[in-house]
Design a protein around this motif. Structure first.
Motif, PDB file in Angstrom:
ATOM      1  N   MET A  96     -30.889 -47.068  41.648  1.00  0.00           N
ATOM      2  CA  MET A  96     -32.290 -47.875  41.427  1.00  0.00           C
ATOM      3  C   MET A  96     -33.126 -46.848  40.543  1.00  0.00           C
ATOM      4  SD  MET A  96     -35.329 -48.470  44.267  1.00  0.00           S
ATOM      5  CE  MET A  96     -36.195 -46.795  43.934  1.00  0.00           C
ATOM      6  N   MET A  97     -33.966 -47.534  39.658  1.00  0.00           N
ATOM      7  CA  MET A  97     -34.819 -46.923  38.557  1.00  0.00           C
ATOM      8  C   MET A  97     -36.229 -47.316  39.095  1.00  0.00           C
ATOM      9  SD  MET A  97     -32.886 -47.247  34.903  1.00  0.00           S
ATOM     10  CE  MET A  97     -32.534 -49.123  35.255  1.00  0.00           C
ATOM     11  N   ARG A  98     -36.999 -46.426  38.592  1.00  0.00           N
ATOM     12  CA  ARG A  98     -38.471 -46.722  38.831  1.00  0.00           C
ATOM     13  C   ARG A  98     -39.136 -47.020  37.416  1.00  0.00           C
ATOM     14  NH1 ARG A  98     -42.285 -43.282  40.968  1.00  0.00           N
ATOM     15  NH2 ARG A  98     -43.090 -44.733  42.632  1.00  0.00           N
ATOM     16  N   ILE A  99     -39.408 -48.328  37.088  1.00  0.00           N
ATOM     17  CA  ILE A  99     -39.915 -48.714  35.966  1.00  0.00           C
ATOM     18  C   ILE A  99     -41.477 -49.165  35.852  1.00  0.00           C
ATOM     19  CG2 ILE A  99     -39.568 -50.519  34.027  1.00  0.00           C
ATOM     20  CD1 ILE A  99     -36.867 -50.763  35.215  1.00  0.00           C
ATOM     21  N   GLY A 100     -42.080 -48.420  34.957  1.00  0.00           N
ATOM     22  CA  GLY A 100     -43.516 -48.681  35.039  1.00  0.00           C
ATOM     23  C   GLY A 100     -44.065 -49.462  33.673  1.00  0.00           C
ATOM     24  N   LEU A 101     -44.493 -50.624  34.091  1.00  0.00           N
ATOM     25  CA  LEU A 101     -44.696 -51.462  32.811  1.00  0.00           C
ATOM     26  C   LEU A 101     -46.325 -51.520  32.482  1.00  0.00           C
ATOM     27  CD1 LEU A 101     -43.930 -54.050  31.061  1.00  0.00           C
ATOM     28  CD2 LEU A 101     -44.233 -55.637  33.093  1.00  0.00           C
ATOM     29  N   VAL A 102     -46.715 -51.404  31.414  1.00  0.00           N
ATOM     30  CA  VAL A 102     -48.056 -51.132  31.057  1.00  0.00           C
ATOM     31  C   VAL A 102     -48.754 -52.410  30.569  1.00  0.00           C
ATOM     32  CG1 VAL A 102     -49.759 -49.541  30.031  1.00  0.00           C
ATOM     33  CG2 VAL A 102     -47.685 -48.675  30.745  1.00  0.00           C
TER      34      VAL A 102
END
Length: 400
Positions: A1-7
């Motif tokens: 699992m990855m943690r993806i930050g969307l701006v």
């Protein structure tokens, strides 16, 4: 699992299917998506089920801005001292002033405390002032190219993306034209690129009654903002030419925007009031019905990223006419699923409209079928979601 930050500048609304479907697809794949926005509007995230963090409110009076800036700076120094120090050092090494560096710490105070695998700027403009945030928090950095941020914003801000280019790990573009424009702006050719086009729920737009011959008068539709880049005056010029040739038509524009007054005056000048209908803002759920009630869809933009409405019109089996602005020539296949006309040429547009109106019924049906089938086959939400899962999981070389 990855943690993806969307701006993003703001949480995606219900009609912004591109980001909403992307977020849902990543969540279904088991990834955690964190949304970072410029302003807070929790009602817009209903149904997304992802954490959201908004930046400090720097609007209003000088005293208010000072107060919120001070709070944001104190918060980031307490909650993310290591990342804050790293970002401070990167700015100072680049020769930025203390004021510029502190501003970066403030506007990124909601991002710096988070540990992410990927930091993805939903628009290139969102990366301006955030170029080193990925390095500061130890995340890989990606950016999406849209229309305005690549084709228009750099015209007003020279070399605005130079720092961003040097800090990217991957690029997402919605069209080849936008990517080529980014190369002209200095994007290094060695950075991996993936093209993932917009997508729609095509089944919502399919015409249940089949395709009928062009009506009399011919019914023409445009959907979208009344913005200068949509080419509204050029469309009206072309329609005026139809009137001069005695071709009856009804033109409907579903949408509102800053150019409405100017377009109303153009209608008056061309004496087209009886044939033009400006509906204002229309709920998205009403668009399929409008498309089924009209014959020709017109998107004669001066600048365009890709345009979902054009996909929707093709799915509905409309005879679709677009300009050759960025992305539209990939959205519509000239001569197969519609017509691509050189932009800024109202005579070419009026000639194309006359050609379409004079098409034989079997030719109309062939184009309509081609358009609807292609959208159903190549522009599905599920395909887009799969492509974004691949985007973050694999490495690839150059353009894919």
């Amino acid at each position: 699992m990855m943690r993806i930050g969307l701006v993003l500048p703001a949480p995606p609304g219900y009609t912004e299917t591109f980001f909403r479907s992307k977020i849902r697809g990543l969540q279904e794949a088991g990834h955690e998506v964190i949304l970072f926005t410029g302003r807070q509007d929790k009602t817009s995230t209903t149904g997304l089920k992802c954490s959201m963090y908004s930046g400090p409110d720097l609007s209003g009076s000088a005293l208010k801005r000072f107060w919120h800036s001070g709070k944001a700076l104190l918060k980031v120094l307490l909650n993310a001292p290591t990342a804050a120090l790293k970002l401070y050092q990167l700015h100072r090494q680049a020769g930025d002033s203390i004021a510029q560096t502190l501003r970066s710490l403030i506007i990124n105070s909601h991002i710096l405390p988070h540990r992410l695998d990927w930091l993805h700027f939903g628009f290139a403009t969102m990366g301006v002032g955030r170029e080193w945030v990925g390095k500061a928090i130890g995340a890989k950095v990606a950016v999406s190219f849209r229309g305005y941020d690549i084709s228009i914003y750099p015209l007003k801000h020279d070399q605005v993306y130079d720092r961003l280019w040097s800090n990217l790990n991957k690029v997402h573009t919605i069209s080849d034209d936008l990517l080529n424009r980014a190369y002209e702006l200095g994007l290094p050719p060695h950075i991996p690129v993936k093209k993932i086009t917009p997508a729609i729920q095509a089944e919502h737009f399919l015409n249940p009654t089949g395709f009928n011959p062009i009506s009399q008068p011919v019914r023409i539709l445009t959907v979208g903002r009344m913005h200068w880049k949509k080419g509204g005056e050029l469309m009206l010029d072309a329609l005026a030419a139809l009137k001069e040739d005695g071709i009856p038509f009804e033109f409907t524009w579903a949408g509102d925007g800053p150019e409405k007054e100017r377009l109303c005056f153009a209608v008056h000048q061309h004496q087209l009031k009886e044939s033009i209908h400006f509906l204002g803002k229309v709920p998205h759920q009403r668009i399929p019905q409008l498309m089924h009630e009209h014959d020709i869809y017109l998107q004669y933009s001066i600048q365009e990223g890709f345009c979902n409405a054009v996909l929707e019109a093709q799915a509905a089996g409309m005879l679709t006419v677009v300009s050759d602005a960025e992305g539209l020539g990939e959205n519509v296949l000239a001569g197969k699923t519609g017509w691509v006309v050189s932009k800024l040429n109202s005579k070419a547009l009026s000639d194309t409209l006359k050609e379409i109106i004079n098409l034989k019924e079997n030719q109309q049906i062939e184009i309509r079928n081609n358009a609807s089938k292609r959208v159903q086959q190549y522009f599905r939400i599920e395909q887009q979601q799969q492509a974004f899962k691949h985007f973050y999981k694999t490495s690839f070389l150059n353009k894919e």
